[in-house]
Design a protein around this motif. Sequence first.
Motif, PDB file in Angstrom:
ATOM      1  N   SER A 229       0.837  -1.210   0.000  1.00 16.08           N
ATOM      2  CA  SER A 229       0.000   0.000   0.000  1.00 16.08           C
ATOM      3  C   SER A 229       0.869   1.256   0.000  1.00 16.08           C
ATOM      4  O   SER A 229       0.537   2.256  -0.647  1.00 16.08           O
ATOM      5  N   TYR A 230       1.973   1.186   0.711  1.00 15.67           N
ATOM      6  CA  TYR A 230       2.892   2.319   0.744  1.00 15.67           C
ATOM      7  C   TYR A 230       3.424   2.616  -0.660  1.00 15.67           C
ATOM      8  O   TYR A 230       3.565   3.778  -1.045  1.00 15.67           O
ATOM      9  N   GLY A 231       3.702   1.571  -1.426  1.00 11.99           N
ATOM     10  CA  GLY A 231       4.154   1.759  -2.811  1.00 11.99           C
ATOM     11  C   GLY A 231       3.119   2.528  -3.624  1.00 11.99           C
ATOM     12  O   GLY A 231       3.473   3.414  -4.417  1.00 11.99           O
ATOM     13  N   VAL A 232       1.849   2.208  -3.402  1.00  7.19           N
ATOM     14  CA  VAL A 232       0.775   2.924  -4.112  1.00  7.19           C
ATOM     15  C   VAL A 232       0.722   4.377  -3.621  1.00  7.19           C
ATOM     16  O   VAL A 232       0.546   5.310  -4.408  1.00  7.19           O
ATOM     17  N   LEU A 233       0.917   4.560  -2.323  1.00 11.43           N
ATOM     18  CA  LEU A 233       0.936   5.917  -1.759  1.00 11.43           C
ATOM     19  C   LEU A 233       2.086   6.745  -2.361  1.00 11.43           C
ATOM     20  O   LEU A 233       1.918   7.919  -2.682  1.00 11.43           O
ATOM     21  N   LEU A 234       3.227   6.101  -2.549  1.00 10.29           N
ATOM     22  CA  LEU A 234       4.370   6.763  -3.184  1.00 10.29           C
ATOM     23  C   LEU A 234       3.981   7.212  -4.598  1.00 10.29           C
ATOM     24  O   LEU A 234       4.298   8.323  -5.028  1.00 10.29           O
ATOM     25  N   TRP A 235       3.283   6.347  -5.280  1.00 12.98           N
ATOM     26  CA  TRP A 235       2.802   6.679  -6.636  1.00 12.98           C
ATOM     27  C   TRP A 235       1.832   7.867  -6.575  1.00 12.98           C
ATOM     28  O   TRP A 235       1.879   8.769  -7.415  1.00 12.98           O
ATOM     29  N   GLU A 236       0.978   7.898  -5.547  1.00  8.51           N
ATOM     30  CA  GLU A 236       0.057   9.033  -5.388  1.00  8.51           C
ATOM     31  C   GLU A 236       0.831  10.330  -5.157  1.00  8.51           C
ATOM     32  O   GLU A 236       0.464  11.381  -5.666  1.00  8.51           O
ATOM     33  N   ILE A 237       1.893  10.243  -4.377  1.00 11.48           N
ATOM     34  CA  ILE A 237       2.692  11.444  -4.093  1.00 11.48           C
ATOM     35  C   ILE A 237       3.320  11.960  -5.386  1.00 11.48           C
ATOM     36  O   ILE A 237       3.229  13.139  -5.725  1.00 11.48           O
ATOM     37  N   VAL A 238       3.930  11.044  -6.127  1.00 11.91           N
ATOM     38  CA  VAL A 238       4.644  11.437  -7.339  1.00 11.91           C
ATOM     39  C   VAL A 238       3.689  11.996  -8.404  1.00 11.91           C
ATOM     40  O   VAL A 238       4.049  12.873  -9.188  1.00 11.91           O
ATOM     41  N   THR A 239       2.467  11.499  -8.440  1.00  3.04           N
ATOM     42  CA  THR A 239       1.490  11.973  -9.439  1.00  3.04           C
ATOM     43  C   THR A 239       0.615  13.096  -8.879  1.00  3.04           C
ATOM     44  O   THR A 239      -0.392  13.455  -9.491  1.00  3.04           O
ATOM     45  N   LEU A 240       0.982  13.642  -7.748  1.00  3.75           N
ATOM     46  CA  LEU A 240       0.199  14.711  -7.093  1.00  3.75           C
ATOM     47  C   LEU A 240      -1.262  14.307  -6.925  1.00  3.75           C
ATOM     48  O   LEU A 240      -2.175  15.055  -7.269  1.00  3.75           O
ATOM     49  N   GLY A 241      -1.440  13.113  -6.383  1.00  3.56           N
ATOM     50  CA  GLY A 241      -2.787  12.711  -5.964  1.00  3.56           C
ATOM     51  C   GLY A 241      -3.665  12.124  -7.055  1.00  3.56           C
ATOM     52  O   GLY A 241      -4.890  12.213  -6.975  1.00  3.56           O
TER      53      GLY A 241
END
Length: 306
Positions: A229-241
Amino acid sequence: TNQEPERVDYANVPTAHKSVPRDQLKIIKELGHGNFGLVLLAEASGMTLGSKVTLVAVKTLKEGAGQSDKADMMRELDLMKKLPDHCNVVRLLGFCVEEDPPYIIVEYLSRGNLKDLLKDSRSKGGRVYGNLHGISKSLTSKDLMKFAKDVADGMAFISSQQCIHRDLAARNVLVAEDMTCKVSDFGLARDVMNIRVYERRSEGPLPMRWMALESILDDVYTAESDVWSYGVLLWEIVTLGARPYPAMTANVMIGKLQSGYRMPKPQHCQQELYAMMLRCWDDDPDNRPTFTMISAELEKYINKGK
Ligand code: ACK
């Protein structure tokens, strides 16, 4: 009682973990709500040592919430009570649970949830998907990596306390005035103590797009599935949500994940960081990094000035 509410640096305040009389709280407004949950902003007196009035967030239940909602809330409270304080985990300040509606009082984080903060930082005219940190109008790459590091530190602490979060996502990270990120929403969190694998018993809507394959397929939740899930959260951060797996239904996503598909590298995302996401999404939970490893790598990454 016309005192200005004080902003308090809770880091230096001993935890109360105490039952608070309701009349110590003055509700100011609603901060948000879910199905049955409600979060209120309140002024509290005598909440912290030596301070007069402080702003706090009060988690409670809407009218019409059932006994199971209350039971979930009490479980969340029990879990929060057991968890020692950490600067990257939303802090419990007190509770009023003798009467209904039950209140859980936590520190107030003035910038709200991380997902909305990221989306609001997008520069106008940016595309919704593939909208990457190159075009944030207010956040630098370094800010974004600090968010990622804060969450990794909070999660390293949570897993060191034998807790599994089970709903780690940018919407469940809250941001303080000074931009520190804190892990929140223990609604689904479970204290596993010696049982490392928690098996889900109750049904309910599931955060599929954030869940590890083994959680979706076999109801297995571990510290390692939190890392996915953290990996997905990292992706959310990089794509600005951005929303993970855009333009894919959950069913299609599950099928593709099983055949080895993973989200592609977002534009502008450093290869090193994308490699970390992919490791978080390894089929084999044992091949995923731990939160401690992730935190150490991000620290190096931030110091390199990338
Ligand atoms: O973005 P937000 O304002 O941040 O909208 C959601 C809403 O309540 C529903 O969860 C906000 N919220 C929840 N807990 C807190 C808190 N401790 N401090 C500030 N806002 C909070 C959340």
